[in-house]
Every structure is written in structure tokens, then in C-alpha cells.
Enzyme design. Structure first.
Site, PDB file in Angstrom:
ATOM      1  N   SER A   1       0.805  -1.225   0.000  1.00 16.01           N
ATOM      2  CA  SER A   1       0.000   0.000   0.000  1.00 16.01           C
ATOM      3  C   SER A   1       0.837   1.273   0.000  1.00 16.01           C
ATOM      4  CB  SER A   1      -0.946   0.005   1.211  1.00 16.01           C
ATOM      5  OG  SER A   1      -1.907  -1.022   1.094  1.00 16.01           O
TER       6      SER A   1
ATOM      7  N   THR B   1       0.974 -11.103 -10.498  1.00 16.57           N
ATOM      8  CA  THR B   1       0.190 -11.919 -11.423  1.00 16.57           C
ATOM      9  C   THR B   1       0.953 -12.117 -12.729  1.00 16.57           C
ATOM     10  OG1 THR B   1      -1.897 -11.130 -10.496  1.00 16.57           O
ATOM     11  CG2 THR B   1      -1.976 -12.058 -12.711  1.00 16.57           C
TER      12      THR B   1
ATOM     13  N   CYS C   1      -1.140   3.449 -14.387  1.00 11.95           N
ATOM     14  CA  CYS C   1      -1.397   2.074 -14.830  1.00 11.95           C
ATOM     15  C   CYS C   1      -2.396   1.401 -13.897  1.00 11.95           C
ATOM     16  CB  CYS C   1      -0.094   1.271 -14.853  1.00 11.95           C
ATOM     17  SG  CYS C   1       1.188   1.940 -15.937  1.00 11.95           S
TER      18      CYS C   1
ATOM     19  N   MET D   1     -26.241 -19.476   1.660  1.00 17.34           N
ATOM     20  CA  MET D   1     -27.600 -19.875   1.284  1.00 17.34           C
ATOM     21  C   MET D   1     -27.646 -21.237   0.594  1.00 17.34           C
ATOM     22  SD  MET D   1     -28.965 -16.136   0.085  1.00 17.34           S
ATOM     23  CE  MET D   1     -30.595 -16.663  -0.447  1.00 17.34           C
TER      24      MET D   1
ATOM     25  N   GLU E   1      -4.644  -4.037  -6.165  1.00 17.30           N
ATOM     26  CA  GLU E   1      -4.900  -2.762  -6.840  1.00 17.30           C
ATOM     27  C   GLU E   1      -5.505  -1.741  -5.874  1.00 17.30           C
ATOM     28  OE1 GLU E   1      -3.566  -2.982  -9.562  1.00 17.30           O
ATOM     29  OE2 GLU E   1      -3.943  -4.924 -10.456  1.00 17.30           O
TER      30      GLU E   1
END
Length: 402
Positions: free
Chosen positions: A156, A182, A257, A356, A382
Site C-alpha cells: 500500500s 500476477t 497504470c 444460502m 490494486e
């Protein structure tokens, strides 16, 4: 005693023309081209992604054989002009992300990283030679990219990066590490941000450069159908020709970006939420307890209605954001609001859908558990919720509380 068939017939007769997954008719407001893009990607997801994604999630493997199909549809760098890219508008790119994430967050993440975090900076900040060299082959999927900004000591606060590059003649020597990247294990190139004596700059680091390692991160229980790794740089020599020349010194370029990638996420998570609701609607109408379908219970209907409310709000937010982006009026704070809002809604829907479904909710035969696990990452990468909340707070007050 009512049967499931009786209930379904009654429901069918009572229903209006409203689409349960699009109550405000967002699709009707799309252009013909935008609907065509959505339909083509939806077919790809139905035909190619959904039949295999559960197996890849269970086996912790990325379905690399899908890449040529993604490229053939023009989904890699879809918003870029030239260099073999499709030049689609922002709303079309959002719809691409929505349909891909309906399949799995890992597939959308691959396209998002390739397009927004790798091809975009080369297109926006690269030299003509870099654009010609890399972008056409990235558009066809021949070259796969990754984006190296996050570091092990904290994602962060990118301004606190430790990775650094030192000049050595006309070359640069890169040292440091990046984490939670990634595509890293399968990437042919990495857009790496490093501290220099002049400030933070961007470098194109290519597979095979001596001193570069990209090990895969194992034993993760989220984004298991995505290839995630680390990047380690030990005296990696990067030629001057691989420095992005158009970047200003500092974080403005890498953050731009991230803005592109965050925009795609705001759409993508809608697809995950829709997948959960669609399966839950079918389940609650056919699951008979105490002599009637689950869907006939007030508590169930209230929870389904809450899901529909969240999805509808997310759709309208994403669509307006896309229109602003296409008009050149999108502000990063608006992206933060949409990313925070839509990720939170999607994660809450996936978790509630899992609940559920009862015992079936923990089975990979049903999609909510997979989407819920994936969204635990999507809501974090992100920019965490807190980062986006503080971004909005700064905009409202003019005071930086980071």
C-alpha cells in the site's frame, strides 16, 4: 402440496420482462458494438472457460491454452490503438472484464495485467522502438507480461520501495524484489518500477536476463487458476533501450497504470456476483424444504433482493464510470469509489450465496465458494478498501490522511 415445477410455472407466469441479472436494463443502453463485444466474450466464457475452470482452480493451474482464444477475440490490449490492438472503447473493455470474471477472476486478472498494467505503459510511455518490438506480439499472446510494483514489505506504500537501479555506463543494474505478481511465473517480460538516483523509473525486464528469478507462489487458496509469483533481481543488467522514456520521475506513471487496471476490476467483479446470483436463483427454486421451494420463503427473497440491489447499483456505477472514461473525464477518485463499492458488494454477495447453498456451498460444484475465495484477493489488490476510502476522504477534505 406445491412442487418445484408448480412453483416455477407460477413464477414464470407472474414475471415481467425484467432480467434478474440486469434489473435496470443496462444492456439496452449499450451500443450495438458494445453488445456484440459482450456477446462474443460471453460465448467464449461459456464454451471455453466454464468447462475447465473448476479443474484448474482445484489443481492450482493457469489454463494457458485459453490465451490464443483471448487474443483472437482482440481482448489483449483491447482499448489501445494500433500495433495490432482492437481500439475498443472503455465500456467495451469493462464488459470484457465483466464476462471474463463471470468465468473466473483469474482469467480476468490475466487479461487485466496484460492489457492495463503491461501493454498500457509501453503504449503510453514507451519509445517507438519499444512499442513496435513488444506490443504486436503481446496483442497476439506470443509475449506475456507482468507488472512489478508491490514489494514484500508492503504493497500500500509503493513510494517506500526498496528495489533500485544504478547506472553503469549505458546500462542499468537492477536489485531488489517484488511480491504477489500476477503472471510472473509465465511472463516473458516484466514492467518493473525501481528507485534510481533520479527518482522512480520504469524498466522492461525480459525473461532470460541473468539474475532474474520468477518463482511461483504455492499453497494459495485464492486465485488458484492464476499464475502468481515473485520477482527477484540480483545484479540484473537492463540496457538503456529497455527504460521507459516517457515516464515522469516518480509514482505518477505506475499509478496511472493502476487506475487503468482498477477500472477493469470495477466491471469484472459484477460478473462474479452475477454468476453467484444466477446459480442461487436456480438452486432456491428447485430446492424443496418443508414442502416448498426455498425461494418461497420471505427470508430468502429478502436476501436475493439485496443481491439484486447491490448488482444493479454496481452496474450503473460502472457504466457511468465507463462513459466518463470514454469522454476523457474520468478522475482517479471516481475509480477508487467504484472499485471499493463494487468489490465489497461482489464479495458480500459471494459469501451470502455460499451460505444460502447450505452444505453445498462449500463444494466446488457450485461457483460461490470459488468466487468468494477469489474476491478476497480482488478486494485487496490494486488498492485495499482502506486505501480507496482514504483516497475519497482526501478528495472530500483536501487533507491527506495516508
Amino acid at each position: 402440496m406445491s412442487t418445484a415445477a408448480d412453483f416455477a410455472a407460477t413464477r414464470k407466469g407472474a414475471r415481467t420482462h425484467l432480467d434478474a441479472l440486469d434489473l435496470y436494463g443496462v444492456r439496452a443502453s449499450l451500443s450495438d458494438e458494445e453488445r456484440m463485444v459482450q456477446d462474443s466474450v460471453a460465448r467464449f466464457v461459456d464454451d471455453r472457460v466454464l468447462p475447465v475452470i473448476r479443474k484448474h482452480f482445484e489443481e492450482h493451474s493457469f489454463p494457458r491454452d485459453l490465451v490464443p482464444g483471448l487474443a483472437e477475440l482482440g481482448l489483449l490490449g483491447s482499448s489501445l490503438e494500433g500495433y495490432g490492438c482492437a481500439g475498443m472503447n472503455a465500456v467495451s473493455y469493462g464488459l470484457i472484464c465483466q464476462e471474463l470474471e463471470r468465468g473466473d477472476s483469474g482469467i480476468r486478472s490475466f487479461v487485466s495485467v496484460q492489457s492495463s498494467l503491461c501493454m498500457y505503459p509501453i503504449h503510453a510511455y514507451g519509445s517507438d522502438e519499444q512499442k513496435e518490438r513488444f506490443l504486436p506480439r503481446m496483442a497476439t499472446g506470443e509475449l506475456i507480461g507482468c507488472f512489478g510494483l508491490t514489494e514484500p514489505h508492503g504493497g500500500s506504500d509503493p513510494g517506500n520501495m526498496k528495489t533500485h537501479a544504478k547506472r553503469r555506463g549505458r546500462d542499468w543494474v537492477l536489485n531488489g524484489s517484488k511480491m504477489w505478481i500476477t503472471n510472473a511465473p509465465i511472463a516473458d517480460l516484466a514492467i518493473v518500477w525501481a528507485r534510481t538516483d533520479e527518482g522512480i523509473r520504469g524498466f522492461i525486464v525480459e525473461k532470460g536476463m541473468r539474475g532474474l528469478a520468477a518463482p511461483e507462489i504455492e499453497r494459495k487458496f485464492s486465485l488458484r487458476a492464476s499464475a502468481t509469483g515473485a520477482l527477484y533481481f540480483e545484479d540484473v543488467v537492463v540496457p538503456e533501450a529497455n527504460v521507459l522514456p516517457g515516464t515522469t520521475i516518480g509514482l505518477k506513471a505506475p499509478l496511472s497504470c493502476l487506475t487503468q487496471a482498477r477500472y477493469g476490476i470495477t466491471w469484472g467483479v459484477i460478473g462474479a456476483a452475477q454468476a453467484c446470483l444466477a446459480q442461487l436463483l436456480d438452486y432456491t427454486q428447485t430446492r424443496i424444504l418443508f414442502g416448498r421451494p426455498l425461494a418461497a420463503n420471505q427470508a430468502i427473497q429478502i436476501r436475493l433482493a439485496e443481491m439484486a440491489r447491490g448488482i444493479t447499483g454496481a452496474q450503473l456505477l460502472a457504466l457511468q464510470l465507463g462513459r466518463l472514461k470514454d469522454q476523457g473525464r474520468m478522475h482517479p477518485t471516481q475509480v477508487s469509489l467504484a472499485k471499493w463499492n463494487n468489490c465489497r458488494i461482489a464479495l458480500d454477495i459471494a459469501r451470502d450465496a455460499r451460505d444460502m447453498l447450505g452444505g453445498s456451498g462449500i463444494s466446488a460444484e457450485y461457483v460461490p465458494i470459488r468466487h468468494a475465495l477469489n474476491l478476497e484477493s480482488v478486494i485487496t489488490y490494486e488498492g485495499t478498501e482502506t486505501i480507496h476510502q482514504l483516497t475519497i476522504g482526501r478528495e472530500l477534505t483536501g487533507i491527506n490522511a495516508f
